[in-house]
Design a protein around this motif. Structure first.
Motif, PDB file in Angstrom:
ATOM      1  N   THR A 181       0.827  -1.213   0.000  1.00 60.13           N
ATOM      2  CA  THR A 181       0.000   0.000   0.000  1.00 60.13           C
ATOM      3  C   THR A 181       0.853   1.253   0.000  1.00 60.13           C
ATOM      4  O   THR A 181       0.604   2.194  -0.771  1.00 60.13           O
ATOM      5  N   ASP A 182       1.877   1.298   0.852  1.00 61.37           N
ATOM      6  CA  ASP A 182       2.729   2.490   0.942  1.00 61.37           C
ATOM      7  C   ASP A 182       3.541   2.695  -0.334  1.00 61.37           C
ATOM      8  O   ASP A 182       3.792   3.831  -0.740  1.00 61.37           O
ATOM      9  N   PHE A 183       3.967   1.608  -0.945  1.00 61.13           N
ATOM     10  CA  PHE A 183       4.723   1.705  -2.197  1.00 61.13           C
ATOM     11  C   PHE A 183       3.868   2.392  -3.270  1.00 61.13           C
ATOM     12  O   PHE A 183       4.314   3.331  -3.933  1.00 61.13           O
ATOM     13  N   ILE A 184       2.630   1.938  -3.422  1.00 62.75           N
ATOM     14  CA  ILE A 184       1.724   2.525  -4.415  1.00 62.75           C
ATOM     15  C   ILE A 184       1.403   3.966  -4.046  1.00 62.75           C
ATOM     16  O   ILE A 184       1.386   4.857  -4.905  1.00 62.75           O
ATOM     17  N   ARG A 185       1.160   4.207  -2.761  1.00 64.43           N
ATOM     18  CA  ARG A 185       0.803   5.551  -2.303  1.00 64.43           C
ATOM     19  C   ARG A 185       1.927   6.548  -2.586  1.00 64.43           C
ATOM     20  O   ARG A 185       1.685   7.646  -3.088  1.00 64.43           O
ATOM     21  N   GLU A 186       3.162   6.173  -2.271  1.00 65.35           N
ATOM     22  CA  GLU A 186       4.282   7.094  -2.463  1.00 65.35           C
ATOM     23  C   GLU A 186       4.547   7.350  -3.947  1.00 65.35           C
ATOM     24  O   GLU A 186       4.896   8.473  -4.331  1.00 65.35           O
ATOM     25  N   ILE A 187       4.376   6.336  -4.777  1.00 61.43           N
ATOM     26  CA  ILE A 187       4.521   6.537  -6.226  1.00 61.43           C
ATOM     27  C   ILE A 187       3.447   7.497  -6.725  1.00 61.43           C
ATOM     28  O   ILE A 187       3.707   8.402  -7.531  1.00 61.43           O
ATOM     29  N   ASP A 188       2.220   7.323  -6.239  1.00 64.23           N
ATOM     30  CA  ASP A 188       1.117   8.184  -6.678  1.00 64.23           C
ATOM     31  C   ASP A 188       1.308   9.631  -6.231  1.00 64.23           C
ATOM     32  O   ASP A 188       0.987  10.569  -6.963  1.00 64.23           O
ATOM     33  N   LEU A 189       1.813   9.825  -4.999  1.00 65.21           N
ATOM     34  CA  LEU A 189       1.930  11.176  -4.451  1.00 65.21           C
ATOM     35  C   LEU A 189       3.148  11.930  -4.980  1.00 65.21           C
ATOM     36  O   LEU A 189       3.056  13.104  -5.343  1.00 65.21           O
ATOM     37  N   SER A 190       4.294  11.270  -4.983  1.00 66.25           N
ATOM     38  CA  SER A 190       5.534  11.972  -5.347  1.00 66.25           C
ATOM     39  C   SER A 190       6.264  11.362  -6.530  1.00 66.25           C
ATOM     40  O   SER A 190       7.268  11.906  -6.992  1.00 66.25           O
ATOM     41  N   GLY A 191       5.767  10.223  -7.001  1.00 62.51           N
ATOM     42  CA  GLY A 191       6.436   9.543  -8.102  1.00 62.51           C
ATOM     43  C   GLY A 191       7.619   8.704  -7.679  1.00 62.51           C
ATOM     44  O   GLY A 191       8.255   8.046  -8.511  1.00 62.51           O
ATOM     45  N   VAL A 192       7.936   8.691  -6.372  1.00 60.70           N
ATOM     46  CA  VAL A 192       9.147   8.007  -5.885  1.00 60.70           C
ATOM     47  C   VAL A 192       8.817   7.131  -4.685  1.00 60.70           C
ATOM     48  O   VAL A 192       8.067   7.541  -3.787  1.00 60.70           O
ATOM     49  N   ALA A 193       9.390   5.931  -4.652  1.00 59.36           N
ATOM     50  CA  ALA A 193       9.264   5.047  -3.494  1.00 59.36           C
ATOM     51  C   ALA A 193      10.604   4.336  -3.290  1.00 59.36           C
ATOM     52  O   ALA A 193      11.337   4.083  -4.253  1.00 59.36           O
ATOM     53  N   ILE A 194      10.913   4.030  -2.040  1.00 60.72           N
ATOM     54  CA  ILE A 194      12.177   3.378  -1.688  1.00 60.72           C
ATOM     55  C   ILE A 194      11.873   2.013  -1.084  1.00 60.72           C
ATOM     56  O   ILE A 194      11.136   1.917  -0.090  1.00 60.72           O
ATOM     57  N   ALA A 195      12.427   0.960  -1.668  1.00 54.02           N
ATOM     58  CA  ALA A 195      12.267  -0.395  -1.134  1.00 54.02           C
ATOM     59  C   ALA A 195      13.614  -0.892  -0.620  1.00 54.02           C
ATOM     60  O   ALA A 195      14.650  -0.613  -1.236  1.00 54.02           O
ATOM     61  N   PRO A 196      13.640  -1.613   0.498  1.00 52.69           N
ATOM     62  CA  PRO A 196      14.922  -2.120   1.017  1.00 52.69           C
ATOM     63  C   PRO A 196      15.535  -3.158   0.088  1.00 52.69           C
ATOM     64  O   PRO A 196      14.831  -3.838  -0.664  1.00 52.69           O
ATOM     65  N   ARG A 197      16.866  -3.263   0.161  1.00 50.85           N
ATOM     66  CA  ARG A 197      17.609  -4.239  -0.638  1.00 50.85           C
ATOM     67  C   ARG A 197      18.013  -5.421   0.246  1.00 50.85           C
ATOM     68  O   ARG A 197      18.134  -5.297   1.460  1.00 50.85           O
ATOM     69  N   ALA A 198      18.233  -6.554  -0.400  1.00 44.81           N
ATOM     70  CA  ALA A 198      18.656  -7.745   0.342  1.00 44.81           C
ATOM     71  C   ALA A 198      19.697  -8.506  -0.464  1.00 44.81           C
ATOM     72  O   ALA A 198      19.642  -8.561  -1.696  1.00 44.81           O
ATOM     73  N   ALA A 199      20.664  -9.065   0.234  1.00 44.32           N
ATOM     74  CA  ALA A 199      21.715  -9.854  -0.404  1.00 44.32           C
ATOM     75  C   ALA A 199      21.963 -11.107   0.426  1.00 44.32           C
ATOM     76  O   ALA A 199      21.711 -11.136   1.640  1.00 44.32           O
ATOM     77  N   THR A 200      22.446 -12.147  -0.209  1.00 44.06           N
ATOM     78  CA  THR A 200      22.746 -13.385   0.492  1.00 44.06           C
ATOM     79  C   THR A 200      24.187 -13.377   0.964  1.00 44.06           C
ATOM     80  O   THR A 200      25.087 -12.923   0.258  1.00 44.06           O
ATOM     81  N   GLY A 201      24.385 -13.869   2.184  1.00 44.16           N
ATOM     82  CA  GLY A 201      25.722 -14.021   2.735  1.00 44.16           C
ATOM     83  C   GLY A 201      26.088 -15.488   2.813  1.00 44.16           C
ATOM     84  O   GLY A 201      25.394 -16.349   2.281  1.00 44.16           O
ATOM     85  N   VAL A 202      27.183 -15.779   3.493  1.00 47.17           N
ATOM     86  CA  VAL A 202      27.624 -17.164   3.622  1.00 47.17           C
ATOM     87  C   VAL A 202      26.621 -17.977   4.432  1.00 47.17           C
ATOM     88  O   VAL A 202      26.240 -19.082   4.054  1.00 47.17           O
ATOM     89  N   GLU A 203      26.165 -17.399   5.542  1.00 50.42           N
ATOM     90  CA  GLU A 203      25.232 -18.121   6.404  1.00 50.42           C
ATOM     91  C   GLU A 203      24.006 -17.299   6.761  1.00 50.42           C
ATOM     92  O   GLU A 203      23.266 -17.661   7.661  1.00 50.42           O
ATOM     93  N   ASP A 204      23.796 -16.197   6.073  1.00 47.54           N
ATOM     94  CA  ASP A 204      22.674 -15.351   6.456  1.00 47.54           C
ATOM     95  C   ASP A 204      22.246 -14.450   5.309  1.00 47.54           C
ATOM     96  O   ASP A 204      22.890 -14.418   4.254  1.00 47.54           O
ATOM     97  N   ILE A 205      21.177 -13.705   5.547  1.00 48.23           N
ATOM     98  CA  ILE A 205      20.649 -12.738   4.592  1.00 48.23           C
ATOM     99  C   ILE A 205      20.832 -11.352   5.187  1.00 48.23           C
ATOM    100  O   ILE A 205      20.528 -11.128   6.358  1.00 48.23           O
ATOM    101  N   LYS A 206      21.317 -10.428   4.378  1.00 44.83           N
ATOM    102  CA  LYS A 206      21.561  -9.078   4.856  1.00 44.83           C
ATOM    103  C   LYS A 206      20.617  -8.103   4.178  1.00 44.83           C
ATOM    104  O   LYS A 206      20.446  -8.118   2.967  1.00 44.83           O
ATOM    105  N   PHE A 207      20.012  -7.222   4.985  1.00 46.28           N
ATOM    106  CA  PHE A 207      19.198  -6.122   4.464  1.00 46.28           C
ATOM    107  C   PHE A 207      20.006  -4.843   4.584  1.00 46.28           C
ATOM    108  O   PHE A 207      20.649  -4.598   5.611  1.00 46.28           O
ATOM    109  N   PHE A 208      19.955  -3.999   3.571  1.00 44.40           N
ATOM    110  CA  PHE A 208      20.762  -2.784   3.625  1.00 44.40           C
ATOM    111  C   PHE A 208      20.229  -1.747   2.641  1.00 44.40           C
ATOM    112  O   PHE A 208      19.745  -2.077   1.556  1.00 44.40           O
ATOM    113  N   GLY A 209      20.314  -0.473   3.028  1.00 43.18           N
ATOM    114  CA  GLY A 209      20.023   0.625   2.118  1.00 43.18           C
ATOM    115  C   GLY A 209      18.656   0.559   1.470  1.00 43.18           C
ATOM    116  O   GLY A 209      17.686   0.048   2.043  1.00 43.18           O
TER     117      GLY A 209
END
Length: 376
Positions: A181-209
């Motif tokens: 909902t927030d993703f669609i709302r922010e695109i509609d209001l300002s044209g821009v939305a930020i989603a978190p990134r994820a990468a795989t590690g050796v033994e875990d998953i990292k969220f960043f930026g």
């Protein structure tokens, strides 16, 4: 005929029709996915690679009969829902998306605005899918990210590993969870939305930026510090640790709260916005050999200024990037003007990207140290 006998006869006749739903399914005969990953199919065949994860109910509880805690299945299909239909023919029971928690977009899918919009629109229109599904962008492929979950040290069988990290209960601002909902709302209001990134590690998953989407197309990235600066500029900063240089040493400052006020100024044709940010927190780590008890008011004020300098530097760098490089109002200035200064918005709304890029935005950060920690 006695009225009681008539009423009793009616009740007896209706009883067979009140026994339940004819198409009811037992809960152990339904599969409840909690993550879906979508990639572009770079080989032959259908357009997408659809990957679905769902819990293994036989591995839940004290009397678990299996060790594998989650199941992961993939297929190629022309849409998310066709993929789910295809997969259900290969499995023992059908899918129900009522408990879906995370949508993972593969990197190769986010460069096309039409494709991203098609996926988001389809998910939002389905009545069975919660609009609080979290959106996540994989650093590489969504399939690889989901396949790495069984190897992660931290697993949550009921809610899912990814959702447990995106639930919003964490105090960090190094990444910011966003719902469908927030993703669609922010695109509609300002044209821009930020989603978190994820990468795989050796033994875990990292969220960043964060991944910056403008009109549903990926246009750039934020690292962890830049994402924190963006959170400050949006007035949504919570508890976090700030490291700043002070007198050839390093101080650690943990925030406990912040407030922001926007002030709009129009001088003839020039537009200006002033962001007044007030931050409170405590010293987390600092050793001063000459004054270990930190009772010197002037010393505390100097520390506050050092932290202010660091935060001002970070926020101004992100502002420069948003205004000059991306021309993307990810901090909600346009939304603020449209709500509180509608006459001005009528004049500038149609050319907002260009207006935002040239606007004077001043950041005023005031830091207060309320607690000084233990004596070292």
């Amino acid at each position: 005929m006695n009225k009681k006998i008539i009423y009793l006869s009616i009740i007896i006749i209706l009883i067979p029709f009140m026994t339940g739903c004819w198409d009811m399914q037992e809960i152990n005969q339904i599969l409840f996915p909690y993550s879906i990953g979508i990639d572009l199919n770079e080989g032959e065949g259908e357009r997408y690679v659809i990957t679905i994860t769902y819990p293994n109910i036989n591995a839940i509880g004290k009397n678990a009969t299996q060790e594998e805690r989650i199941h992961i299945v993939s297929t190629v299909a022309s849409s998310v829902f066709e993929g789910a239909t295809q997969l259900s023919t290969r499995l023992q029971y059908p899918f129900n998306f009522k408990m879906l928690r995370v949508l993972v977009l593969g990197k190769n899918i986010t460069n096309d605005a039409g494709t991203v919009k098609e996926i988001i629109d389809g998910m939002s229109r389905d009545f069975s899918i919660s609009k609080k599904v979290r959106i996540l962008q994989a650093e590489d492929s969504a399939e690889d990210l989901l396949l790495s979950i069984p190897n992660a040290k931290r697993q949550e069988v009921i809610e899912g590993t990814l959702f447990s990290m995106l639930s919003g209960k964490r105090s960090t601002s190094r990444y910011t969870p966003i719902t469908l909902t927030d993703f669609i709302r922010e695109i509609d209001l300002s044209g821009v939305a930020i989603a978190p990134r994820a990468a795989t590690g050796v033994e875990d998953i990292k969220f960043f930026g964060g991944a910056i989407f403008k009109d549903y197309k990926l246009i750039g990235y934020l690292d962890e510090v830049q994402n924190r600066a963006l959170t400050i500029l949006k007035g949504k900063w919570k508890s976090d640790l700030v490291v700043a240089s002070f007198q050839d040493m390093t101080i650690s400052y943990i925030t406990t709260g912040s407030k922001m006020k926007r002030k709009f100024i129009k001088n003839n044709e020039e537009l200006k916005v002033r962001l007044e940010i007030r931050v409170e927190g405590a010293l987390q780590e600092y050793i001063h050999r000459e004054n270990p008890t930190l009772n010197n008011t002037e010393l505390i004020e100097d520390m506050e200024k050092a932290i202010e300098k660091e935060l001002t530097k970070e926020t101004n760098e992100v502002l420069e990037m948003l205004q000059k490089e991306y021309k993307s109002d990810a901090i909600g200035i346009g939304e603020y003007i449209s709500k509180f200064h509608p006459k001005v918005w009528k004049e500038v709304g149609n050319d907002w990207d260009e207006v935002f890029a040239d606007m004077d935005i001043e950041v005023d950060i005031d830091v207060k140290i309320r607690r000084r920690g233990l004596v070292q």
